[in-house]
Motif scaffolding. Structure first.
Motif, PDB file in Angstrom:
ATOM      1  N   ALA A 286     -17.185 -10.437 -28.327  1.00  0.00           N
ATOM      2  CA  ALA A 286     -17.133  -9.932 -29.700  1.00  0.00           C
ATOM      3  C   ALA A 286     -17.207 -11.048 -30.742  1.00  0.00           C
ATOM      4  CB  ALA A 286     -15.859  -9.104 -29.911  1.00  0.00           C
ATOM      5  N   ARG A 287     -16.649 -12.225 -30.428  1.00  0.00           N
ATOM      6  CA  ARG A 287     -16.469 -13.237 -31.470  1.00  0.00           C
ATOM      7  C   ARG A 287     -17.323 -14.490 -31.328  1.00  0.00           C
ATOM      8  NH1 ARG A 287     -10.121 -13.979 -31.456  1.00  0.00           N
ATOM      9  NH2 ARG A 287     -10.717 -15.661 -32.881  1.00  0.00           N
ATOM     10  N   LEU A 288     -17.912 -14.718 -30.171  1.00  0.00           N
ATOM     11  CA  LEU A 288     -18.737 -15.919 -30.005  1.00  0.00           C
ATOM     12  C   LEU A 288     -20.204 -15.609 -30.314  1.00  0.00           C
ATOM     13  CD1 LEU A 288     -17.198 -17.412 -26.728  1.00  0.00           C
ATOM     14  CD2 LEU A 288     -16.785 -18.140 -29.088  1.00  0.00           C
ATOM     15  N   PRO A 289     -20.967 -16.628 -30.744  1.00  0.00           N
ATOM     16  CA  PRO A 289     -22.379 -16.400 -31.088  1.00  0.00           C
ATOM     17  C   PRO A 289     -23.185 -15.928 -29.873  1.00  0.00           C
ATOM     18  CG  PRO A 289     -21.614 -18.512 -31.962  1.00  0.00           C
ATOM     19  CD  PRO A 289     -20.543 -18.024 -31.050  1.00  0.00           C
ATOM     20  N   HIS A 290     -23.996 -14.890 -30.072  1.00  0.00           N
ATOM     21  CA  HIS A 290     -24.849 -14.362 -29.009  1.00  0.00           C
ATOM     22  C   HIS A 290     -26.167 -15.136 -28.964  1.00  0.00           C
ATOM     23  CE1 HIS A 290     -22.836 -10.127 -28.697  1.00  0.00           C
ATOM     24  NE2 HIS A 290     -21.950 -11.083 -28.901  1.00  0.00           N
ATOM     25  N   VAL A 291     -26.680 -15.323 -27.760  1.00  0.00           N
ATOM     26  CA  VAL A 291     -28.016 -15.900 -27.591  1.00  0.00           C
ATOM     27  C   VAL A 291     -28.774 -15.017 -26.605  1.00  0.00           C
ATOM     28  CG1 VAL A 291     -27.277 -18.267 -28.069  1.00  0.00           C
ATOM     29  CG2 VAL A 291     -27.272 -17.434 -25.715  1.00  0.00           C
ATOM     30  N   PRO A 292     -30.105 -14.925 -26.737  1.00  0.00           N
ATOM     31  CA  PRO A 292     -30.876 -14.133 -25.769  1.00  0.00           C
ATOM     32  C   PRO A 292     -30.689 -14.677 -24.359  1.00  0.00           C
ATOM     33  CG  PRO A 292     -32.209 -14.691 -27.696  1.00  0.00           C
ATOM     34  CD  PRO A 292     -30.951 -15.492 -27.802  1.00  0.00           C
ATOM     35  N   VAL A 293     -30.704 -13.784 -23.387  1.00  0.00           N
ATOM     36  CA  VAL A 293     -30.502 -14.201 -21.996  1.00  0.00           C
ATOM     37  C   VAL A 293     -31.533 -15.250 -21.590  1.00  0.00           C
ATOM     38  CG1 VAL A 293     -30.523 -13.428 -19.600  1.00  0.00           C
ATOM     39  CG2 VAL A 293     -29.430 -12.009 -21.347  1.00  0.00           C
ATOM     40  N   ASP A 294     -32.787 -15.089 -22.039  1.00  0.00           N
ATOM     41  CA  ASP A 294     -33.825 -16.039 -21.624  1.00  0.00           C
ATOM     42  C   ASP A 294     -33.790 -17.332 -22.445  1.00  0.00           C
ATOM     43  OD1 ASP A 294     -34.764 -15.099 -24.029  1.00  0.00           O
ATOM     44  OD2 ASP A 294     -36.698 -14.421 -23.271  1.00  0.00           O
ATOM     45  N   ARG A 295     -32.765 -17.473 -23.291  1.00  0.00           N
ATOM     46  CA  ARG A 295     -32.593 -18.719 -24.041  1.00  0.00           C
ATOM     47  C   ARG A 295     -31.262 -19.392 -23.692  1.00  0.00           C
ATOM     48  NH1 ARG A 295     -37.118 -18.160 -24.404  1.00  0.00           N
ATOM     49  NH2 ARG A 295     -38.482 -17.994 -26.232  1.00  0.00           N
ATOM     50  N   MET A 296     -30.582 -18.859 -22.678  1.00  0.00           N
ATOM     51  CA  MET A 296     -29.290 -19.477 -22.335  1.00  0.00           C
ATOM     52  C   MET A 296     -29.521 -20.819 -21.644  1.00  0.00           C
ATOM     53  SD  MET A 296     -27.676 -17.350 -19.154  1.00  0.00           S
ATOM     54  CE  MET A 296     -28.526 -17.061 -17.611  1.00  0.00           C
ATOM     55  N   ARG A 297     -28.465 -21.597 -21.599  1.00  0.00           N
ATOM     56  CA  ARG A 297     -28.535 -22.922 -21.009  1.00  0.00           C
ATOM     57  C   ARG A 297     -27.203 -23.220 -20.336  1.00  0.00           C
ATOM     58  NH1 ARG A 297     -28.442 -26.262 -26.755  1.00  0.00           N
ATOM     59  NH2 ARG A 297     -26.174 -26.185 -27.078  1.00  0.00           N
ATOM     60  N   PRO A 298     -27.150 -24.226 -19.477  1.00  0.00           N
ATOM     61  CA  PRO A 298     -25.886 -24.541 -18.798  1.00  0.00           C
ATOM     62  C   PRO A 298     -24.734 -24.728 -19.786  1.00  0.00           C
ATOM     63  CG  PRO A 298     -27.675 -25.752 -17.783  1.00  0.00           C
ATOM     64  CD  PRO A 298     -28.260 -25.077 -18.998  1.00  0.00           C
ATOM     65  N   GLY A 299     -23.614 -24.110 -19.452  1.00  0.00           N
ATOM     66  CA  GLY A 299     -22.438 -24.143 -20.324  1.00  0.00           C
ATOM     67  C   GLY A 299     -22.220 -22.846 -21.073  1.00  0.00           C
ATOM     68  N   ASP A 300     -23.277 -22.054 -21.242  1.00  0.00           N
ATOM     69  CA  ASP A 300     -23.124 -20.753 -21.900  1.00  0.00           C
ATOM     70  C   ASP A 300     -22.318 -19.808 -21.012  1.00  0.00           C
ATOM     71  OD1 ASP A 300     -24.583 -21.647 -24.025  1.00  0.00           O
ATOM     72  OD2 ASP A 300     -26.449 -20.648 -23.452  1.00  0.00           O
ATOM     73  N   LEU A 301     -21.806 -18.744 -21.617  1.00  0.00           N
ATOM     74  CA  LEU A 301     -21.029 -17.752 -20.884  1.00  0.00           C
ATOM     75  C   LEU A 301     -21.861 -16.484 -20.699  1.00  0.00           C
ATOM     76  CD1 LEU A 301     -17.521 -18.094 -22.592  1.00  0.00           C
ATOM     77  CD2 LEU A 301     -18.477 -19.377 -20.660  1.00  0.00           C
ATOM     78  N   VAL A 302     -21.912 -16.003 -19.474  1.00  0.00           N
ATOM     79  CA  VAL A 302     -22.618 -14.755 -19.175  1.00  0.00           C
ATOM     80  C   VAL A 302     -21.582 -13.636 -19.134  1.00  0.00           C
ATOM     81  CG1 VAL A 302     -24.199 -13.572 -17.624  1.00  0.00           C
ATOM     82  CG2 VAL A 302     -24.253 -16.079 -17.785  1.00  0.00           C
ATOM     83  N   ILE A 303     -21.795 -12.615 -19.959  1.00  0.00           N
ATOM     84  CA  ILE A 303     -20.878 -11.473 -20.044  1.00  0.00           C
ATOM     85  C   ILE A 303     -21.465 -10.319 -19.230  1.00  0.00           C
ATOM     86  CG2 ILE A 303     -19.609  -9.951 -21.576  1.00  0.00           C
ATOM     87  CD1 ILE A 303     -18.959 -12.869 -22.051  1.00  0.00           C
TER      88      ILE A 303
END
Length: 350
Positions: A286-303
């Motif tokens: 709810a509170r962290l910035p969203h990024v497109p799945v195909d733009r994620m990078r190591p360290g991001d969180l997958v919900i």
């Protein structure tokens, strides 16, 4: 004496019946209504997945209730501190007024105009009298303002305390629900333990096959060709911390150092990277910035899942580190093995 196949069939049927009994409904959050008992190991796997998912939802709600209660306690403590400081200030001002009155009494209580007439330095006497009167008047005004402020602070403190009690009651209700879920988890683990070794191996193989199939479908979309392979410095620190936790057990509400739940692991990983993020997977979504799945990078969180009940740390190459569920340990697994809701990026410098 060797058991007959019929006896073994009775034992397996009893175990499956027990699993079905685990899915009765309870309160907040509601669990699935009972259905026909599972007849195959694949149905056992589906039932176990459902039960553990419901348990994780309950974990998230418990963690959220606990976090809100702790935050409210801090708010109450701050307000109580401000009330105490206002009372101390009022006491000091009251003492100043008393000291001024005693000094005037020791001087004979002469009015300012008479002190002026008898003084060898009338101009100085006039200045002293005026300043004394002004100081006393200002002190009385400050006391009046302070009394009003203290009254408002006390009102806010009382409201915050009442809210805290409501949150504590909610947390106690979650405690009771937590006990119910933990009993179900124990029963589910007992069910798994009752399966013969061959059946447990087949069940594990079914779980892996389902995860591999989901991962293959996800990779088949070409998403890995677009996902970044290099994370930020903070992301690398978060991954390094999570990697050090591999093999530690999943425990309800735990955030280290010896055990974790899913969001306990991700929040601690980023805290050790120098970034404080929300405690629960729902709040992280709810509170962290969203990024497109195909733009994620190591360290991001997958919900994961539509209710944001699970979270993992993406480490690259299509893999995650997570604390998966009760009875399991922090481990590396395919990122697409579960239903992905979305991706968030905790790094404030991204």
């Amino acid at each position: 004496m060797r058991r007959s196949p019929r006896a073994h069939g009775h034992r397996t049927a009893a175990a499956l019946t027990l699993l079905c009994a685990l899915t009765v409904t309870t309160q907040a959050p509601a669990l699935a209504a009972p259905g026909p008992g599972p007849a195959t190991l694949d149905e056992v796997r589906v039932q176990l997945d459902a039960l553990y998912h419901q348990a994780e939802v309950a974990t998230g709600k418990y963690d959220a209730a606990d976090q809100k209660a702790r935050a409210q306690q801090k708010k109450v403590d701050v307000l109580n501190g401000r009330v105490r400081r206002a009372e101390q200030q009022r006491e000091r001002l009251t003492q100043l007024l008393g000291a001024a009155a005693r000094a005037q009494y020791r001087g004979g209580g002469l009015p300012a105009e008479l002190q002026f007439a008898l003084s060898s330095d009338p101009e100085h006497a006039l200045d002293d009298a005026a300043l004394t009167q002004q100081a006393q008047q200002a002190t009385r005004q400050r006391l009046t303002v302070l009394a009003a402020a203290r009254k408002e602070l006390r009102r806010r403190t009382d409201e915050a305390t009442a809210e805290l009690e409501d949150l504590r009651a909610s947390r106690r209700a979650m405690d009771r629900h937590r006990d119910t879920i933990e009993k179900r988890i124990d029963a589910a683990r007992a069910l798994e333990a009752r399966l013969k070794e061959e059946e447990r191996q087949r069940l594990a193989a079914l779980e892996k096959r389902a995860a591999d199939k989901a991962q293959a479908q996800w990779v088949g979309t070409g998403v890995l060709d677009r996902i970044g392979t290099t994370g930020s410095a903070a992301g690398r620190r978060a991954i390094a911390y999570a990697t050090q936790q591999l093999g530690k057990p999943y425990v309800w509400g735990a955030e280290g150092p010896d055990s974790f739940d899913c969001s306990g692991l991700t929040s601690q990983a980023w805290l050790h990277a120098g970034v404080a993020i929300p405690r629960t997977s729902e709040e992280q979504w709810a509170r962290l910035p969203h990024v497109p799945v195909d733009r994620m990078r190591p360290g991001d969180l997958v919900i994961y899942f539509s209710d944001a009940s699970h979270v993992a740390l993406y480490i690259g190459d299509g893999k995650i580190i997570s604390a998966p569920r009760p009875g399991r340990f922090v481990y590396v697994s395919p990122a697409g093995s579960m239903q992905i809701l979305g991706v968030v990026r905790p790094d404030p410098d991204a």
